[in-house]
Design a protein around this motif. Structure first.
Motif, PDB file in Angstrom:
ATOM      1  N   HIS A   9       0.825  -1.210   0.000  1.00 17.29           N
ATOM      2  CA  HIS A   9       0.000   0.000   0.000  1.00 17.29           C
ATOM      3  C   HIS A   9       0.860   1.262   0.000  1.00 17.29           C
ATOM      4  CE1 HIS A   9      -3.274  -2.691   2.013  1.00 17.29           C
ATOM      5  NE2 HIS A   9      -3.155  -2.911   0.724  1.00 17.29           N
ATOM      6  N   ALA A  10       2.016   1.187   0.653  1.00 16.15           N
ATOM      7  CA  ALA A  10       2.925   2.340   0.647  1.00 16.15           C
ATOM      8  C   ALA A  10       3.430   2.633  -0.754  1.00 16.15           C
ATOM      9  CB  ALA A  10       4.111   2.083   1.582  1.00 16.15           C
ATOM     10  N   ARG A  11       3.400   1.608  -1.611  1.00 22.42           N
ATOM     11  CA  ARG A  11       3.780   1.783  -3.010  1.00 22.42           C
ATOM     12  C   ARG A  11       2.550   2.033  -3.887  1.00 22.42           C
ATOM     13  NH1 ARG A  11       8.549  -0.801  -4.391  1.00 22.42           N
ATOM     14  NH2 ARG A  11       8.180   0.152  -6.435  1.00 22.42           N
ATOM     15  N   SER A  12       1.409   2.310  -3.226  1.00 24.53           N
ATOM     16  CA  SER A  12       0.152   2.610  -3.920  1.00 24.53           C
ATOM     17  C   SER A  12      -0.362   1.449  -4.761  1.00 24.53           C
ATOM     18  CB  SER A  12       0.300   3.865  -4.808  1.00 24.53           C
ATOM     19  OG  SER A  12       0.582   4.990  -4.010  1.00 24.53           O
ATOM     20  N   VAL A  13      -0.205   0.236  -4.232  1.00 20.99           N
ATOM     21  CA  VAL A  13      -0.701  -0.953  -4.921  1.00 20.99           C
ATOM     22  C   VAL A  13      -1.676  -1.696  -4.019  1.00 20.99           C
ATOM     23  CG1 VAL A  13      -0.055  -3.266  -5.742  1.00 20.99           C
ATOM     24  CG2 VAL A  13       1.247  -1.263  -6.475  1.00 20.99           C
ATOM     25  N   ILE A  14      -2.848  -2.051  -4.573  1.00 13.96           N
ATOM     26  CA  ILE A  14      -3.823  -2.878  -3.874  1.00 13.96           C
ATOM     27  C   ILE A  14      -3.657  -4.306  -4.374  1.00 13.96           C
ATOM     28  CG2 ILE A  14      -6.241  -3.047  -3.183  1.00 13.96           C
ATOM     29  CD1 ILE A  14      -6.737  -0.447  -4.749  1.00 13.96           C
ATOM     30  N   HIS A  15      -3.574  -5.258  -3.457  1.00 13.33           N
ATOM     31  CA  HIS A  15      -3.402  -6.656  -3.852  1.00 13.33           C
ATOM     32  C   HIS A  15      -4.659  -7.180  -4.530  1.00 13.33           C
ATOM     33  CE1 HIS A  15      -2.893 -10.982  -3.615  1.00 13.33           C
ATOM     34  NE2 HIS A  15      -1.632 -10.817  -3.261  1.00 13.33           N
ATOM     35  N   ARG A  16      -5.823  -7.050  -3.876  1.00 11.51           N
ATOM     36  CA  ARG A  16      -7.145  -7.395  -4.388  1.00 11.51           C
ATOM     37  C   ARG A  16      -7.450  -8.887  -4.453  1.00 11.51           C
ATOM     38  NH1 ARG A  16      -9.289  -6.013  -9.029  1.00 11.51           N
ATOM     39  NH2 ARG A  16      -7.382  -6.400 -10.173  1.00 11.51           N
ATOM     40  N   ASP A  17      -6.506  -9.759  -4.057  1.00  9.13           N
ATOM     41  CA  ASP A  17      -6.814 -11.188  -3.991  1.00  9.13           C
ATOM     42  C   ASP A  17      -6.118 -11.806  -2.778  1.00  9.13           C
ATOM     43  OD1 ASP A  17      -8.021 -13.564  -4.705  1.00  9.13           O
ATOM     44  OD2 ASP A  17      -6.509 -14.099  -6.196  1.00  9.13           O
ATOM     45  N   VAL A  18      -6.235 -11.126  -1.636  1.00  6.65           N
ATOM     46  CA  VAL A  18      -5.669 -11.651  -0.398  1.00  6.65           C
ATOM     47  C   VAL A  18      -6.545 -12.821   0.059  1.00  6.65           C
ATOM     48  CG1 VAL A  18      -5.057 -11.150   1.992  1.00  6.65           C
ATOM     49  CG2 VAL A  18      -4.776  -9.382   0.235  1.00  6.65           C
ATOM     50  N   LYS A  19      -5.951 -13.982   0.182  1.00  9.83           N
ATOM     51  CA  LYS A  19      -6.655 -15.185   0.621  1.00  9.83           C
ATOM     52  C   LYS A  19      -5.625 -16.122   1.238  1.00  9.83           C
ATOM     53  CE  LYS A  19      -6.338 -17.274  -4.017  1.00  9.83           C
ATOM     54  NZ  LYS A  19      -7.135 -17.835  -5.143  1.00  9.83           N
ATOM     55  N   PRO A  20      -6.053 -17.160   1.954  1.00 11.04           N
ATOM     56  CA  PRO A  20      -5.095 -18.043   2.636  1.00 11.04           C
ATOM     57  C   PRO A  20      -4.030 -18.636   1.716  1.00 11.04           C
ATOM     58  CG  PRO A  20      -7.290 -18.427   3.495  1.00 11.04           C
ATOM     59  CD  PRO A  20      -7.455 -17.487   2.324  1.00 11.04           C
ATOM     60  N   ALA A  21      -4.408 -19.015   0.499  1.00 10.48           N
ATOM     61  CA  ALA A  21      -3.445 -19.632  -0.412  1.00 10.48           C
ATOM     62  C   ALA A  21      -2.388 -18.651  -0.892  1.00 10.48           C
ATOM     63  CB  ALA A  21      -4.176 -20.232  -1.611  1.00 10.48           C
ATOM     64  N   ASN A  22      -2.657 -17.341  -0.765  1.00  8.46           N
ATOM     65  CA  ASN A  22      -1.701 -16.330  -1.207  1.00  8.46           C
ATOM     66  C   ASN A  22      -0.874 -15.757  -0.060  1.00  8.46           C
ATOM     67  OD1 ASN A  22      -2.369 -16.617  -3.877  1.00  8.46           O
ATOM     68  ND2 ASN A  22      -3.784 -14.879  -3.920  1.00  8.46           N
ATOM     69  N   ILE A  23      -0.956 -16.382   1.106  1.00 10.46           N
ATOM     70  CA  ILE A  23      -0.058 -16.041   2.211  1.00 10.46           C
ATOM     71  C   ILE A  23       0.820 -17.260   2.444  1.00 10.46           C
ATOM     72  CG2 ILE A  23       0.131 -15.319   4.614  1.00 10.46           C
ATOM     73  CD1 ILE A  23      -2.626 -14.063   4.375  1.00 10.46           C
ATOM     74  N   LEU A  24       2.037 -17.179   1.942  1.00  8.34           N
ATOM     75  CA  LEU A  24       2.961 -18.311   1.995  1.00  8.34           C
ATOM     76  C   LEU A  24       3.732 -18.314   3.301  1.00  8.34           C
ATOM     77  CD1 LEU A  24       4.331 -18.199  -1.674  1.00  8.34           C
ATOM     78  CD2 LEU A  24       2.285 -19.335  -0.779  1.00  8.34           C
ATOM     79  N   LEU A  25       4.237 -19.481   3.664  1.00  8.00           N
ATOM     80  CA  LEU A  25       4.918 -19.657   4.951  1.00  8.00           C
ATOM     81  C   LEU A  25       6.274 -20.323   4.767  1.00  8.00           C
ATOM     82  CD1 LEU A  25       1.858 -21.081   6.936  1.00  8.00           C
ATOM     83  CD2 LEU A  25       2.666 -18.708   6.939  1.00  8.00           C
ATOM     84  N   THR A  26       7.211 -19.854   5.525  1.00  6.55           N
ATOM     85  CA  THR A  26       8.517 -20.495   5.566  1.00  6.55           C
ATOM     86  C   THR A  26       8.950 -20.617   7.013  1.00  6.55           C
ATOM     87  OG1 THR A  26      10.806 -20.398   4.725  1.00  6.55           O
ATOM     88  CG2 THR A  26       9.784 -18.312   5.334  1.00  6.55           C
TER      89      THR A  26
END
Length: 453
Positions: A127-144
């Motif tokens: 958002h600080a770069r003025s971009v909206i993701h628009r498809d935030v969902k569990p599969a798009n939050i990756l984990l390491t």
């Protein structure tokens, strides 16, 4: 798509997954002795200039974002067959979607708060770069996994992201319905970073409930209070439900504020959750679906053995409208890609999409054949567990309304596109069935009718 065993200095290990536009493979970097993920544009999209450019823009933007909670891109290239790819950090612990599946009774509050806080940090960086993701969902939050045993969350897949001042009516409805903000369904409302706050709230709701929420099929839809589906403190529920408010001005002002409030509530501290404001935004209840006369069907496809035949199926959908048919509500709007002239009844050479309508129809069929009901946008809204419903299952609760674009349809078979006039196109799988696609504007289409097998 089969990627080469050797890609530059990288050595192929195994496929990790695929989606509507891309595939992800695990490779090993022998120089750095580390695993990496390679995301490659799917073969059917490599000739679609706008999709290809969107894919490359995603890689360039991810490379430019300096945040440990946004997936990092290390390199970009092109396969010998001309498919663009980029090399990114490997999520060795999977995704939040997999965590939710492992915790059907809900995840512990400290873990939810921690992962939401990390994802919020990544979103705030976008958002600080003025971009909206628009498809935030569990599969798009990756984990390491970290050396201390703590999971690190990384926001990924910006394939439908848009600059705050550049999103268009053509692309605003693209996303995953269960996690989309209501304003993405209503062209009269502006979209800003608070759409992602709403989506992150839906992810948090799912982490506590053990399942995804029902989609906001209309702009006045409300997600059930978290406290009614999960054993959580009232303050935790109140914090999450504020993130899920239908009006953007009633949500937390940014992702970081939501995460801070959730952390405090999860720790048992007092949190002030303001009530909805008396804002002037009007959330429009969708009007009745407009009836579009259907042209006569083409000749019946060749019959198959009785044990393999399926019935005709009507799938109707509209932007922001839940249309109830036999107890099933459906929603599906898709971007079709380049809008070249249709094939005017001629069979499509090599089964490659030649029009936006065909591209959209193929994407819909691919989603169903992958069993991805969420990507296909098909739902029954009144089930106790909408996310558990399998739209490809004959049982389907016994309501007699089934979806059958399954094994009976050879998705790679010959196709042709027929222009029926008034923005209606019929995509015919020769001797099998057809999908009618209604043009909305530019390359946005809705699925209007399916007759198959």
């Amino acid at each position: 798509m089969t990627l080469p065993q050797i890609l530059g200095r990288l050595r192929q290990v195994k496929p990790l997954g695929s989606g509507g536009f891309a595939e992800v493979w695990l490779y090993h970097d022998p120089v750095l002795d580390s695993p990496v993920a390679v995301k490659v544009l799917s073969a059917q999209w490599t000739q679609a200039d706008d999709i290809r450019e969107r894919f490359l823009q995603e890689a360039r933007f991810l490379r430019s974002v300096d945040s440990p909670h946004v997936v990092s891109v290390h390199d970009i290239g092109e396969t010998p067959t001309g498919a663009p790819y980029f090399v990114m950090a490997y999520a060795d612990a999977g995704s939040v979607a997999e965590l939710i599946a492992q915790h059907p009774q809900g995840m512990p509050a400290p873990l939810v708060a921690d992962l939401v806080t990390q994802a919020a940090s990544g979103l705030d960086a976008l958002h600080a770069r003025s971009v909206i993701h628009r498809d935030v969902k569990p599969a798009n939050i990756l984990l390491t996994g970290g050396s201390d045993g703590r999971l690190r969350a990384m926001v990924a897949d910006l394939g439908v992201a848009r600059a705050l001042d550049q999103h268009s009516e053509v692309t605003r409805q693209i996303g995953t319905p269960a996690y989309m903000a209501p304003e993405q369904f209503d062209e009269s409302l502006p979209i800003d970073h608070r759409a992602d706050v709403r989506s992150l709230g839906a992810v948090a709701w799912a982490m506590f409930a053990g399942r995804s929420p029902a989609p906001a099929l209309t702009v006045v839809s409300r997600v059930p209070d978290l406290g009614t589906v999960a054993a959580v403190p009232a303050t935790v529920s109140a914090v999450i439900m504020r993130a899920l408010e239908p009006r953007a001005e009633d949500r937390w002002p940014d992702a970081g504020s939501f995460a801070s409030a959730l952390t405090a509530a999860a720790e048992g501290r007092a949190v002030a959750v303001p009530p909805p404001s008396e804002a002037s935004t009007v959330l429009r209840s969708p009007g009745p679906a407009q009836s579009t006369p259907m042209p006569p069907p083409p000749p019946q496809p060749q019959q198959r053995p009785a044990s393999r035949r399926r019935g005709a199926v009507l799938v109707a959908a509209a932007v922001g409208i839940a249309l109830v048919l036999g107890g099933a509500a459906t929603w599906f709007v898709t971007r079709g890609g380049p809008a070249e002239d249709p094939a005017n009844g001629e069979e499509t050479a090599g089964a490659k999409p030649v029009s936006g309508a065909e591209t959209a129809a193929v994407r819909f069929v691919d989603a169903l054949q992958a069993g991805d009901c969420e990507a296909a946008g098909l739902y029954i809204p009144d089930l106790d567990d909408p996310a558990a419903w399998d739209c490809t299952d004959d049982a389907n609760g016994g309501d007699g309304f089934y979806y059958h674009i399954l094994d009976d349809l050879d998705a790679d078979g010959e196709r042709r596109v027929e222009d029926l006039g008034d923005g209606l196109f019929r995509v015919v799988w020769v001797d099998q069935g057809y999908v009618n696609m209604q043009r909305q504007e530019d390359t946005l289409f809705k699925v209007q009718q399916v007759v198959c097998c």
